[in-house]
Design an enzyme around this catalytic site. Structure first.
Site, PDB file in Angstrom:
ATOM      1  CG  HIS A   1      -3.902  -8.528   4.417  1.00 12.06           C
ATOM      2  ND1 HIS A   1      -2.898  -9.018   3.605  1.00 12.06           N
ATOM      3  CD2 HIS A   1      -3.899  -7.176   4.236  1.00 12.06           C
ATOM      4  CE1 HIS A   1      -2.305  -8.012   2.983  1.00 12.06           C
ATOM      5  NE2 HIS A   1      -2.904  -6.890   3.337  1.00 12.06           N
TER       6      HIS A   1
ATOM      7  CB  SER B   1      -0.940   0.000   1.213  1.00  7.66           C
ATOM      8  OG  SER B   1      -1.906  -1.014   1.096  1.00  7.66           O
TER       9      SER B   1
ATOM     10  CD  GLU C   1      -6.756   3.570   3.074  1.00 10.47           C
ATOM     11  OE1 GLU C   1      -6.063   2.581   2.762  1.00 10.47           O
ATOM     12  OE2 GLU C   1      -6.582   4.216   4.137  1.00 10.47           O
TER      13      GLU C   1
END
Length: 598
Positions: A497, A330, A488
């Site tokens: 994940h 990221s 975001e």
């Protein structure tokens, strides 16, 4: 060498057994069909936590042989060698926990003599026949059902004459009910059952269920789709020749298939200014961290088949590779989006040599813009940090936090308030609760959505992201200056994940609520361009199956990490067509600057 290999393989199987039985079993029973054909009979099924194991039995020279046909009989492959002795060994040495294990003996010929021999052999294994969670079940050639009650307490039967009435005494001796699937359908296990076949299969299951015993089909297709279909139809025991794959799939099915409960209310844009070559004043960039095409597809299907996002017409794809790695993190991806230059993984606002790069909030500040950043991560997280900080490693959280004080931002909202307890952040930003922002005349405002991590949707965050987005737009937009806002949705990545289907989709739907606020504003303010993309895809998420009506989605995964797949970019407003096509992630910055200058 052979002995060493055998010892190693036995140890590996034992470790698999311990792992399998440590898992929470909450799925259908799995039946290892023709188990003796496995490379390691009994142990392969047992190690994978299977609940039902089948062996075909022939009585030959007063010995119980295990084989599919008489021609395939091997002298040493007896019921005792392949099954009873290993099961006894498992009991004596506590190899795994027995949780309702069926040993199904399919008698091929000579029902009564073979069954009598089975009984005499089993009597040598009192630990097995008296174990409360082990059942010996006779299938194939069996005595007439009226005689079931005459056999010892440890003998049960697989009843196959569906519709036959049984007395209570004989019904007690029935451990399962089964019938052949191939008599009902020629389905291969790909796609879905035809409606007629489905109705036939469903009607047979309903008949079988009247016995109130576990039900099994034999002669079934053997695939993920078939296993899932039979579970959904209410089949209690799943037939398979692939015990490892079937066990793994069914264990994951109950985690990967979820009903999604949050919703995004769809907003239909008016498109009055979309794709027109008009002047752009404001930019709203929304980044779904880890939000690939499958994540968007799943959110769309779970949200009654559409999102506000899916209304948009200007669509492209961006490639996400980092300067030093095929698969980005990221930090590198956020930096590419924020600065227009690819960099190394872990770098925040610095180039491949560690030199500071001017980011878009700094660039636009010099042009007279107000700027803001919102995240459902901590504000020091890699993606938001790329829009205000300059550090060679994303792990330098103290330094990144200090960069926030030196930033050009007028507004921020995110988690991580703990990191600023000893700082002078309040000298730079007026720190307020979200509800207080639109009451202030301050030029620079900060909002901590939480002291540490921001809660997820499934943990009760509700509409906080959409609310923060609307608040920031109002705060930045009420001034005469143009503004840039980055929003975001960080936790799509977090749940990727963790390979958590529900988390991914609920966060992706919540992201759409923030997108809705941006699109609504763009329809109101005709000089606003909205861009929606992702920094990368996470987990190799795929949409295996689902139901739009019940909002159920089954996901699957190829990794717990990021992938290198392209991610979509959507745009709405003046010059939105400039964001179509396929291009590198760092080119997004250049495209934004170009349309602002047009």
């Amino acid at each position: 060498m052979f002995l060493l290999k055998k010892t190693f393989f036995t140890l590996l199987l034992f470790l698999q057994i311990l792992y399998a039985f440590s898992q929470n079993k909450k799925s259908a029973l799995i039946h290892s069909h023709n188990d003796y054909l496995q490379n390691v009979p009994f142990w392969t099924a047992y190690a994978n936590g299977l609940n039902s194991i089948e062996a075909d039995i022939f009585l030959v020279d007063n010995s119980l042989k295990v084989a599919h046909t008489k021609e395939e009989i091997i002298a040493t492959n007896t019921l005792e060698v392949l099954y009873l002795n290993p099961l006894q060994d498992a009991l004596e040495h506590n190899k795994g926990e027995i949780q309702n294990l069926n040993l199904l003996l399919d008698v091929k010929v000579n029902a009564i003599p073979t069954l009598n021999k089975i009984i005499s052999v089993l009597e040598k294994y009192p630990d097995i026949i008296n174990h409360p969670k082990i059942k010996i079940i006779i299938s194939g050639s069996r005595p007439v059902s009226s005689d079931y009650k005459n056999y010892p307490h440890f003998i049960y039967f697989d009843h196959q004459n569906l519709g036959e009435e049984l007395s209570p005494e004989n019904l007690k001796k029935v451990a399962m009910v089964s019938t052949g699937f191939y008599n009902l359908s020629t389905w291969s296990g790909k796609g879905r059952l035809t409606h007629n076949d489905y109705n036939r299969v469903d009607s047979i299951i309903k008949i079988a269920k009247k016995y109130k015993k576990p039900f099994r089909f034999w002669g079934t297709p053997d695939s993920k789709t078939a296993w899932r279909t039979f579970i959904d139809l209410g089949v209690d025991i799943i037939n398979t020749d692939q015990p490892n794959k079937c066990s793994s799939y069914i264990k994951k099915l109950f985690k990967n298939r979820k009903a999604i409960h949050n919703r995004s209310e769809i907003y239909k844009p008016n498109f009055s200014i979309d794709q027109r070559r008009e002047k752009i004043k404001n930019i709203i960039l929304l980044i779904g961290d880890g939000n690939g095409l499958s994540q968007i597809s799943a959110a769309t299907l779970a949200n009654n088949g559409e999102l506000t996002l899916t209304q948009l017409k200007s669509i492209g794809f961006i490639k996400t590779q980092a300067a030093d790695d095929f698969t980005t993190d990221s930090a590198a991806a956020g930096t590419a989006l924020a600065t227009g230059q690819k960099t190394n993984n872990r770098a925040i606002g610095t180039d491949v040599n560690g030199k500071e790069l001017k980011n878009i909030t700094e660039f636009l500040f010099d042009k007279g813009y107000k700027t803001g950043v919102i995240t459902t991560d901590e504000i020091m997280g890699a993606t938001p940090a790329a829009f205000y900080a300059h550090q060679i490693d994303r792990g330098m959280t103290d330094e990144i936090a200090n960069d926030l004080l030196k930033s050009k931002l007028n507004f921020f909202a995110g988690g991580g308030g703990y990191a600023f307890k000893e700082s002078k952040l309040s000298n730079t930003f007026n720190l307020l609760a979200l509800d207080e922002v639109n009451k202030t005349n301050s030029n620079r405002v900060g909002v901590f959505l939480s002291e540490r991590e921001v809660p997820s949707i499934i943990d009760g965050r509700k509409n906080l992201l959409a609310k923060a987005t609307k608040t920031a737009i109002n705060f930045l937009g009420k001034r005469k200056q143009p503004f840039f806002l980055m929003v975001e949705a960080a936790q799509i990545d977090t749940f990727g994940h963790h390979n958590n289907t529900e988390g991914i989709i609920s966060e992706a739907i919540d992201f759409d609520t923030a997108i809705t606020e941006a699109i609504k504003f763009a329809d109101h303010n005709k000089e606003t361009l909205v861009i929606i993309t992702a920094d990368h895809e996470t987990s190799g998420f795929s949409v295996s199956s689902g139901d739009v009506i019940t909002h159920i989605i089954e996901g699957d995964f190829i990794t717990y990490d990021h992938t290198a797949t392209m991610v979509p970019v959507f745009a709405y407003g003046p010059q939105s067509q400039e964001f179509q096509g396929v291009y590198e992630n760092n080119e997004l910055f250049t495209k934004i600057i170009n349309v602002l200058n047009n």
